[in-house]
Design an enzyme around this catalytic site. Structure first.
Site, PDB file in Angstrom:
ATOM      1  N   CYS A   1      21.707  39.256  49.283  1.00 54.86           N
ATOM      2  CA  CYS A   1      22.657  38.079  49.166  1.00 54.86           C
ATOM      3  C   CYS A   1      21.977  37.065  48.007  1.00 54.86           C
ATOM      4  O   CYS A   1      22.592  36.807  46.966  1.00 54.86           O
ATOM      5  CB  CYS A   1      22.877  37.471  50.308  1.00 54.86           C
ATOM      6  SG  CYS A   1      23.908  38.557  51.523  1.00 54.86           S
TER       7      CYS A   1
HETATM    8  N1  NAD Z   1      23.949  42.434  54.543  1.00 55.99           N
HETATM    9  C1  NAD Z   1      23.617  41.155  54.545  1.00 55.99           C
HETATM   10  O1  NAD Z   1      23.057  40.240  55.126  1.00 55.99           O
HETATM   11  C2  NAD Z   1      25.001  40.137  53.986  1.00 55.99           C
HETATM   12  C3  NAD Z   1      25.168  39.024  54.581  1.00 55.99           C
HETATM   13  C4  NAD Z   1      26.356  38.288  54.158  1.00 55.99           C
HETATM   14  C5  NAD Z   1      27.289  38.970  53.147  1.00 55.99           C
HETATM   15  N2  NAD Z   1      26.796  39.948  52.816  1.00 55.99           N
HETATM   16  C6  NAD Z   1      27.970  40.696  51.858  1.00 55.99           C
HETATM   17  O2  NAD Z   1      28.632  41.690  52.707  1.00 55.99           O
HETATM   18  C7  NAD Z   1      29.065  42.819  51.824  1.00 55.99           C
HETATM   19  C8  NAD Z   1      28.621  44.162  52.345  1.00 55.99           C
HETATM   20  O3  NAD Z   1      27.052  44.105  52.337  1.00 55.99           O
HETATM   21  P1  NAD Z   1      26.430  44.863  53.499  1.00 55.99           P
HETATM   22  O4  NAD Z   1      24.922  44.639  53.523  1.00 55.99           O
HETATM   23  O5  NAD Z   1      26.915  45.419  54.576  1.00 55.99           O
HETATM   24  O6  NAD Z   1      26.359  46.326  52.510  1.00 55.99           O
HETATM   25  P2  NAD Z   1      26.010  47.736  52.990  1.00 55.99           P
HETATM   26  O7  NAD Z   1      25.517  48.557  51.692  1.00 55.99           O
HETATM   27  O8  NAD Z   1      24.803  48.010  53.881  1.00 55.99           O
HETATM   28  O9  NAD Z   1      27.301  48.503  53.464  1.00 55.99           O
HETATM   29  C9  NAD Z   1      28.501  48.547  52.823  1.00 55.99           C
HETATM   30  C10 NAD Z   1      29.161  49.865  52.963  1.00 55.99           C
HETATM   31  O10 NAD Z   1      30.076  50.173  52.409  1.00 55.99           O
HETATM   32  C11 NAD Z   1      30.541  51.338  52.188  1.00 55.99           C
HETATM   33  N3  NAD Z   1      31.364  51.568  51.095  1.00 55.99           N
HETATM   34  C12 NAD Z   1      31.238  51.757  49.785  1.00 55.99           C
HETATM   35  N4  NAD Z   1      32.541  51.918  49.066  1.00 55.99           N
HETATM   36  C13 NAD Z   1      33.329  51.789  49.929  1.00 55.99           C
HETATM   37  C14 NAD Z   1      34.794  51.910  50.022  1.00 55.99           C
HETATM   38  N5  NAD Z   1      35.290  52.052  48.823  1.00 55.99           N
HETATM   39  N6  NAD Z   1      35.411  52.071  51.198  1.00 55.99           N
HETATM   40  C15 NAD Z   1      34.750  51.792  52.433  1.00 55.99           C
HETATM   41  N7  NAD Z   1      33.564  51.759  52.653  1.00 55.99           N
HETATM   42  C16 NAD Z   1      32.637  51.736  51.313  1.00 55.99           C
HETATM   43  C17 NAD Z   1      28.946  51.973  51.691  1.00 55.99           C
HETATM   44  O11 NAD Z   1      29.007  53.294  51.948  1.00 55.99           O
HETATM   45  C18 NAD Z   1      28.246  51.186  52.936  1.00 55.99           C
HETATM   46  O12 NAD Z   1      28.308  51.809  54.028  1.00 55.99           O
HETATM   47  C19 NAD Z   1      28.465  42.543  50.458  1.00 55.99           C
HETATM   48  O13 NAD Z   1      29.365  41.825  49.589  1.00 55.99           O
HETATM   49  C20 NAD Z   1      27.318  41.689  50.806  1.00 55.99           C
HETATM   50  O14 NAD Z   1      26.880  40.561  49.613  1.00 55.99           O
HETATM   51  C21 NAD Z   1      25.889  40.837  53.271  1.00 55.99           C
END
Ligand code: NAD
Length: 440
Positions: A277
């Site tokens: 992030c």
């Molecule tokens: N990890 C954090 O601490 C955090 C905190 C706040 C916000 N975010 C935001 O949340 C969002 C997700 O982050 P995350 O950490 O969970 O990512 P992540 O990589 O852990 O998980 C994302 C998942 O989405 C899947 N994916 C990819 N394409 C897809 C599709 N077309 N349809 C369905 N699933 C699909 C991936 O296989 C993966 O499992 C990002 O925008 C991130 O910036 C993350």
């Protein structure tokens, strides 16, 4: 009397008969899916990653913050399912999109995951659906990217036929006092009806929902929060560099300043920014502003300072070895902690990767240890965590503390190491005025 789509979905949300889908079962999606399932909804997680789907389907968790016992219980109760098959969306009323939003190599936003998810949704969208984007992105994404593909291309009117909103995820992985469940959740819809439907849905499962007037306000609020952190970390990193030049202990300065009971918030310096992030999200904002002929100067400056920190750490290691009459080339260096922050297993954007890469470029023999990350495989870099931590600490020429995991026995490490570069003040007072310790 036939009910409007809005009334219909509100009823289904209130009595929890609405079927929920979470797109993306990662750090954000899996906790959210379990929270909806705990609240009584039938939840299906959809992810193209077969491994994650198989894990959840077996009743196991691949996310540190989500206990396997919870996933097992919800799967056994039939409240939580997982699939790679997007066609199940045809039978779902409420969809949360939690897909990645990384940067391209060029530093521009990579919206391909949102576009892919939206393309799948567009095939199965139907009247009465509520869709919430959770992925962090630049202001305008929900309206400019999702809305045309979901609404206009399907002849569906937003706010009447279907409901679209943005709600930023604020999860801080590894944290137990503030979790997805009790952290206030900002929700902003494309229309007033969208805000109401999305807020009603989330309020069934989350403790504190904060409705705002538009999707753009919700998108921008997330970027304000993360830009605030990035800039303050950049400022305190520069403070560390300035203190180094002035021969002042930055940690003592920060502790002294933090005694002020108002108007000051404590940030600590480190070897660089990490995680999915803070190093990335503000660049979504500056990219958007560049398109409007505006330069986001605070973001650019903080980014420059933060990305320069691994090189600063490299020069600290070189100076420390130099004091011992040793060149970096050919020296054995042990990096402690590879994760981007303490007590998590997340390697994304970790400054440890930069520091290891720089050390290797300079000809050092690099080892690392991380209790949460047994193996590093990143852009040509492939190493295993050393099997015996204390043996390695005693043997190498220099130990570099990059991530201050709480499980490390710092007094023992201090006792055994020949030389330590401590970028996190992990050794605290014991590291101060110790000729074998070089602190950021
Ligand atoms: N990890 C954090 O601490 C955090 C905190 C706040 C916000 N975010 C935001 O949340 C969002 C997700 O982050 P995350 O950490 O969970 O990512 P992540 O990589 O852990 O998980 C994302 C998942 O989405 C899947 N994916 C990819 N394409 C897809 C599709 N077309 N349809 C369905 N699933 C699909 C991936 O296989 C993966 O499992 C990002 O925008 C991130 O910036 C993350």
């Amino acid at each position: 009397m036939t009910l409007s789509n809005e009334q219909l979905i509100l009823n289904q949300l209130h009595d929890r008969t609405a079927r929920v889908a979470v797109l993306g079962l990662g750090y954000v999606g899996l906790p959210l899916a379990t929270i909806f399932a705990e609240a009584g909804f039938n939840v299906i997680g959809i992810d193209p990653d077969e491994g994650k789907v198989a894990t959840v389907s077996r009743g196991e968790s691949h996310i540190q913050d989500v206990p396997t016992e919870q996933v097992a219980r919800l799967v056994a109760a039939g409240k939580l399912h997982a699939t790679t098959d997007f066609s199940v969306l045809a039978d779902v009323e409420a969809v949360s999109i939690c897909v990645p939003t990384p940067l391209r190599k060029t530093g521009d936003p990579d919206l391909s995951f949102i576009l892919d998810a939206s393309a799948e949704l567009a095939k199965y969208i139907h009247p009465g659906m509520v869709i919430v984007l959770e992925s962090t992105t630049y202001p305008g994404t929900t309206r400019e990217i999702l809305l045309p593909q979901l609404g206009e291309e399907n002849n569906l009117v937003v706010g009447e036929d279907f409901f679209l909103a943005f709600s930023p995820e604020r999860v801080d992985p590894g944290r137990t006092d503030w979790t997805t469940l009790n952290t206030p959740k900002v929700v902003g819809g494309i229309t007033e009806a969208c805000s109401e439907v999305a807020s009603t849905w989330y309020a069934q499962a989350l403790q504190d929902v904060v409705p705002v007037s538009s999707a753009e306000v919700a998108e921008m609020a997330k970027l304000l929060e993360n830009t605030f952190r990035m800039i303050n970390i950049g400022m305190v990193n520069e403070m560390a560099i300035m203190c180094d030049r002035l021969g002042i202990d930055v940690w003592e300065v920060i502790d002294a300043a933090a005694t002020k009971p108002f108007g000051f918030m404590k940030f600590t310096p480190g070897p660089g920014l990490g995680g999915h992030c803070i190093p990335i999200d503000p660049l979504y904002l500056s990219w958007k502003l560049r398109a409007l002929n505006y330069t986001a100067r605070f973001i650019d400056l903080a980014s420059e300072i933060n990305t320069g920190m691994p090189r600063h750490v490299l020069s600290m290691i070189q100076d420390a070895l130099n004091e011992q009459g040793k060149p970096l080339k050919g020296s054995d260096v042990l990096v402690l902690g590879a994760a981007y922050k303490p007590d998590v297993d997340d390697l994304r954007e970790s400054p440890a990767l930069d520091v290891i890469g720089l050390l290797e470029q300079k000809g050092a023999r690099v080892f690392y240890h991380d209790p949460y990350i047994p193996h590093l495989d990143h852009e040509g870099l492939e190493i295993d965590s050393v099997p015996d931590l204390m043996e390695a600490v005693a043997e190498v020429d220099c130990v570099v503390i990059i991530t201050n995991h709480s499980s490390y026995d710092y007094p023992a490490i201090l006792g055994a190491a020949k030389l330590i570069v401590d970028t996190r003040n992990a050794l605290g007072e014991a590291g101060r005025n110790n000729t074998r310790v070089y602190r950021l």
